[in-house]
Motif scaffolding. Sequence first.
Motif, short mmCIF file in Angstrom:
data_model
loop_
_atom_site.label_atom_id
_atom_site.label_comp_id
_atom_site.label_asym_id
_atom_site.label_seq_id
_atom_site.Cartn_x
_atom_site.Cartn_y
_atom_site.Cartn_z
N ILE A 22 2.73 -42.20 33.63
CA ILE A 22 2.00 -42.29 34.90
C ILE A 22 2.98 -42.13 36.06
O ILE A 22 4.00 -42.82 36.11
CB ILE A 22 1.29 -43.67 35.02
CG1 ILE A 22 0.37 -43.90 33.81
CG2 ILE A 22 0.50 -43.76 36.32
CD1 ILE A 22 -0.16 -45.33 33.70
N THR A 23 2.69 -41.19 36.95
CA THR A 23 3.48 -41.14 38.18
C THR A 23 2.69 -41.85 39.27
O THR A 23 1.48 -41.68 39.39
CB THR A 23 3.86 -39.71 38.62
OG1 THR A 23 2.74 -39.07 39.23
CG2 THR A 23 4.38 -38.87 37.47
N VAL A 24 3.40 -42.65 40.07
CA VAL A 24 2.74 -43.51 41.06
C VAL A 24 3.29 -43.18 42.44
O VAL A 24 4.52 -43.07 42.62
CB VAL A 24 3.00 -45.01 40.73
CG1 VAL A 24 2.25 -45.90 41.70
CG2 VAL A 24 2.60 -45.33 39.30
N LYS A 25 2.39 -43.03 43.39
CA LYS A 25 2.83 -42.71 44.75
C LYS A 25 3.55 -43.89 45.39
O LYS A 25 3.16 -45.04 45.16
CB LYS A 25 1.62 -42.35 45.61
CG LYS A 25 1.02 -41.01 45.26
CD LYS A 25 0.06 -40.57 46.34
CE LYS A 25 -0.37 -39.15 46.09
NZ LYS A 25 -1.12 -38.58 47.20
N PRO A 26 4.58 -43.61 46.20
CA PRO A 26 5.26 -44.70 46.92
C PRO A 26 4.26 -45.50 47.76
O PRO A 26 3.24 -44.97 48.20
CB PRO A 26 6.25 -43.96 47.82
CG PRO A 26 6.51 -42.67 47.12
CD PRO A 26 5.19 -42.31 46.47
N ASN A 27 4.56 -46.77 47.97
CA ASN A 27 3.73 -47.69 48.76
C ASN A 27 2.42 -48.04 48.08
O ASN A 27 1.49 -48.51 48.74
CB ASN A 27 3.46 -47.14 50.16
CG ASN A 27 4.67 -47.26 51.06
OD1 ASN A 27 5.31 -48.31 51.10
ND2 ASN A 27 5.02 -46.19 51.74
N SER A 28 2.31 -47.81 46.77
CA SER A 28 1.08 -48.17 46.06
C SER A 28 1.09 -49.63 45.61
O SER A 28 0.08 -50.15 45.18
CB SER A 28 0.88 -47.27 44.84
OG SER A 28 0.69 -45.94 45.24
N ALA A 29 2.25 -50.25 45.64
CA ALA A 29 2.34 -51.67 45.24
C ALA A 29 3.42 -52.32 46.10
O ALA A 29 4.24 -51.63 46.71
CB ALA A 29 2.72 -51.79 43.77
N ASN A 30 3.38 -53.64 46.18
CA ASN A 30 4.43 -54.34 46.92
C ASN A 30 5.65 -54.54 46.03
O ASN A 30 5.51 -54.94 44.87
CB ASN A 30 3.93 -55.72 47.37
CG ASN A 30 2.92 -55.59 48.48
OD1 ASN A 30 2.98 -54.65 49.28
ND2 ASN A 30 1.97 -56.50 48.51
#
Length: 315
Positions: A148-156
Amino acid sequence: MSEVLVLVDHVDGAVRKPTFELLAIAKRLGEPSAVFIGASDKAEAAAADLAKYGAEKVYTVDDAEVKGFLVAPKAEVLQQVAEKAQPAAILIVSSAEGKEIAGRLAIKLQSGLITDAVDVDGDGSTTQSVFAGNYTVKAKVTQGTPIITVKPNSANAEEAAGAGTVEQFSATVSDAAKTARIVASNPRQASGRPELAEAAIVVSGGRGTGGDFGAVEGLADALGAAVGASRAAVDSGWQPHALQIGQTGKTVSPQLYIANGISGAIQHRAGMQTSKTIVAVNKDEEAPIFELVDFGVVGDLHSVLPAATEAINQK
Ligand code: FAD
């Protein structure tokens, strides 16, 4: 509990914030393990930083055989770590490089791949925002190890001490993976401002600036913010594409987004509408951007922004 591998995004050993966000997500899925591919003399400090954000284990891989090539060697290294660790999932930052590594890795591992997630639940199901933000898709990998690639700022990025046990991993890189050598690269311009995708505050400008970004940059510097731009501003040659926000640019999700002289086209919104607080300055009170703002100022940005900058600087 199974390991969850996080590929470390770093610049010369300095771990970038999106990796810490991935560690927070990894914790929902299992036991976070970071994979640091970099210079051996930078590994120890990086591992200490990763442990602060919850990495239980840090695989360190010397980059002697990786450095100077495009992404193929990194994908091979990650494949070898994955084959050893048998993780529950592999998380990678959604950058151009990260997505290419993820694609290559998915083929090598015969695994399902999800890119550009903006959230990942504890059961591995992901949320993606597609078609310029018009649809939200829930998806889950059903084959192999979920990548899974996750976009920056998607989690704290949350500080949460992990054991940070370092395991030196020696990987082999095939000649086939070393066919694309980097012959030149442009170092990032040192603007002194935060990286756009990671910034807590973004001040952006559009066609309404008329090409003069002085007021936008002045406010950005007063707030310690990153500067962004609409495609109109980029296409006009006023800002580099690296600063473009939107469907064909970067996605940002800062605490505060200030849009100046930007009409609010759907393609621009796609890159900023998940910002926590949105402010717009536009001289047209009918501008569509005002439909999604928390605070709007109707006025000429060339007078509103310097006044705001002065007021902030006096504090
Ligand atoms: P405009 O739409 O021209 O708006 C300028 C605004 O400035 C107006 O609202 C005006 O009232 C205001 N203004 C003018 N002077 C002043 C002043 N002195 N003070 C205050 N306000 C002033 N766009 C993106 O931004 N990012 C993308 O990634 C992107 N991808 C695209 C992909 C595709 C496939 C397509 C078709 C388009 C894409 N676009 C993208 C373009 C998008 O449709 C818009 O054309 C673009 O966002 C408009 O930029 P703008 O708001 O700066 O300019």
